[in-house]
Write a protein that holds these residues in place. Structure first.
Motif, PDB file in Angstrom:
ATOM      1  N   ALA A  79     -23.302  59.732 -20.598  1.00  0.00           N
ATOM      2  CA  ALA A  79     -21.991  59.831 -21.238  1.00  0.00           C
ATOM      3  C   ALA A  79     -20.839  59.564 -20.282  1.00  0.00           C
ATOM      4  N   LEU A  80     -21.058  59.711 -18.997  1.00  0.00           N
ATOM      5  CA  LEU A  80     -19.985  59.453 -18.036  1.00  0.00           C
ATOM      6  C   LEU A  80     -19.551  57.993 -18.041  1.00  0.00           C
ATOM      7  N   VAL A  81     -20.475  57.105 -18.393  1.00  0.00           N
ATOM      8  CA  VAL A  81     -20.167  55.675 -18.410  1.00  0.00           C
ATOM      9  C   VAL A  81     -20.190  55.102 -19.831  1.00  0.00           C
ATOM     10  N   TYR A  82     -21.067  55.619 -20.661  1.00  0.00           N
ATOM     11  CA  TYR A  82     -21.252  55.098 -22.019  1.00  0.00           C
ATOM     12  C   TYR A  82     -21.061  56.211 -23.054  1.00  0.00           C
ATOM     13  N   PRO A  83     -19.874  56.804 -23.139  1.00  0.00           N
ATOM     14  CA  PRO A  83     -19.712  57.991 -23.983  1.00  0.00           C
ATOM     15  C   PRO A  83     -19.963  57.764 -25.472  1.00  0.00           C
ATOM     16  N   GLY A 124     -33.220  56.634 -25.297  1.00  0.00           N
ATOM     17  CA  GLY A 124     -31.976  55.884 -25.128  1.00  0.00           C
ATOM     18  C   GLY A 124     -31.091  56.461 -24.032  1.00  0.00           C
ATOM     19  N   VAL A 125     -30.923  57.790 -24.027  1.00  0.00           N
ATOM     20  CA  VAL A 125     -30.065  58.378 -22.985  1.00  0.00           C
ATOM     21  C   VAL A 125     -30.745  58.343 -21.617  1.00  0.00           C
ATOM     22  N   ILE A 126     -32.066  58.353 -21.599  1.00  0.00           N
ATOM     23  CA  ILE A 126     -32.769  58.203 -20.318  1.00  0.00           C
ATOM     24  C   ILE A 126     -32.532  56.799 -19.763  1.00  0.00           C
ATOM     25  N   ILE A 127     -32.665  55.799 -20.611  1.00  0.00           N
ATOM     26  CA  ILE A 127     -32.436  54.408 -20.173  1.00  0.00           C
ATOM     27  C   ILE A 127     -30.999  54.222 -19.706  1.00  0.00           C
ATOM     28  N   LEU A 128     -30.047  54.757 -20.447  1.00  0.00           N
ATOM     29  CA  LEU A 128     -28.645  54.646 -20.022  1.00  0.00           C
ATOM     30  C   LEU A 128     -28.395  55.390 -18.708  1.00  0.00           C
ATOM     31  N   SER A 129     -29.073  56.507 -18.513  1.00  0.00           N
ATOM     32  CA  SER A 129     -28.937  57.234 -17.245  1.00  0.00           C
ATOM     33  C   SER A 129     -29.465  56.401 -16.080  1.00  0.00           C
ATOM     34  N   CYS A 131     -29.439  53.172 -16.024  1.00  0.00           N
ATOM     35  CA  CYS A 131     -28.418  52.143 -15.829  1.00  0.00           C
ATOM     36  C   CYS A 131     -27.254  52.669 -14.996  1.00  0.00           C
ATOM     37  N   VAL A 132     -26.834  53.895 -15.267  1.00  0.00           N
ATOM     38  CA  VAL A 132     -25.742  54.505 -14.486  1.00  0.00           C
ATOM     39  C   VAL A 132     -26.171  54.629 -13.018  1.00  0.00           C
ATOM     40  N   LEU A 134     -28.379  52.870 -11.377  1.00  0.00           N
ATOM     41  CA  LEU A 134     -28.439  51.542 -10.748  1.00  0.00           C
ATOM     42  C   LEU A 134     -27.040  50.983 -10.486  1.00  0.00           C
ATOM     43  N   GLN A 135     -26.104  51.281 -11.377  1.00  0.00           N
ATOM     44  CA  GLN A 135     -24.713  50.850 -11.142  1.00  0.00           C
ATOM     45  C   GLN A 135     -24.132  51.548  -9.921  1.00  0.00           C
ATOM     46  N   LEU A 136     -24.382  52.839  -9.812  1.00  0.00           N
ATOM     47  CA  LEU A 136     -23.869  53.591  -8.664  1.00  0.00           C
ATOM     48  C   LEU A 136     -24.473  53.091  -7.347  1.00  0.00           C
ATOM     49  N   LEU A 137     -25.718  52.642  -7.404  1.00  0.00           N
ATOM     50  CA  LEU A 137     -26.380  52.101  -6.215  1.00  0.00           C
ATOM     51  C   LEU A 137     -26.038  50.652  -5.941  1.00  0.00           C
ATOM     52  N   GLY A 138     -25.244  50.058  -6.830  1.00  0.00           N
ATOM     53  CA  GLY A 138     -24.813  48.675  -6.636  1.00  0.00           C
ATOM     54  C   GLY A 138     -25.865  47.649  -6.982  1.00  0.00           C
ATOM     55  N   VAL A 139     -26.906  48.050  -7.697  1.00  0.00           N
ATOM     56  CA  VAL A 139     -27.967  47.117  -8.061  1.00  0.00           C
ATOM     57  C   VAL A 139     -27.450  46.159  -9.137  1.00  0.00           C
ATOM     58  N   PHE A 140     -26.657  46.659 -10.072  1.00  0.00           N
ATOM     59  CA  PHE A 140     -25.972  45.785 -11.034  1.00  0.00           C
ATOM     60  C   PHE A 140     -24.728  46.439 -11.548  1.00  0.00           C
TER      61      PHE A 140
END
Length: 140
Positions: A79-83, A124-129, A131-132, A134-140
């Motif tokens: 929810a922090l990125v995809y609320p 769904g929320v596990i997958i989005l987590s 993604c968050v 990986l974004q924080l790690l700069g992977v994408f």
């Protein structure tokens, strides 16, 4: 720093999803209390040696409590990125727990599968987590 300036404005939807989950947990807990009286299952007994229906009602609540902490964590991270998306997924999961419980309440454990659609919200929320993360790690 004000929390209202840090969180996305649509995080309000997520908060309402948390409140919906509180209603669901309260409902399931009350149903166990009602069933305790109906089937004469005294505390501290968790289950009945005589009544399968009571055990199904208790198990629906217990299973929900077993997965709830993980759901809360993943729901919050996503929810922090995809609320908005996370809120929809959360509503699906919470609603599925009602379906799961009502199926279980019949006394036929197989009918709990009426709530299987909840995996859409849970996974769904596990997958989005992920993604968050990986974004924080700069992977994408």
């Amino acid at each position: 720093m004000d929390i209202l300036t840090v969180l996305p404005s649509s995080f309000g939807y997520v908060i309402f999803t948390y409140l919906y989950s509180w209603v669901m947990l309260s409902y399931l807990g009350i149903q166990v209390g009602v069933a305790r009286k109906k089937y004469s299952v005294k505390y501290p007994a968790m289950y009945s040696d005589k009544d399968m229906v009571f055990n199904c009602i208790q198990r629906a609540h217990q299973n929900t409590l077993e997965v709830y902490p993980q759901w809360l964590v993943f729901q919050t991270i996503a929810a922090l990125v995809y609320p908005a998306t996370t809120s929809v997924l959360g509503i699906i999961w919470v609603t599925s727990r009602f379906s799961y419980a009502w199926g279980y309440y019949t006394g036929d454990p197989e009918k709990r599968m009426r709530g299987v659609y909840g995996y859409i919200g849970y996974l769904g929320v596990i997958i989005l987590s992920i993604c968050v993360a990986l974004q924080l790690l700069g992977v994408f």
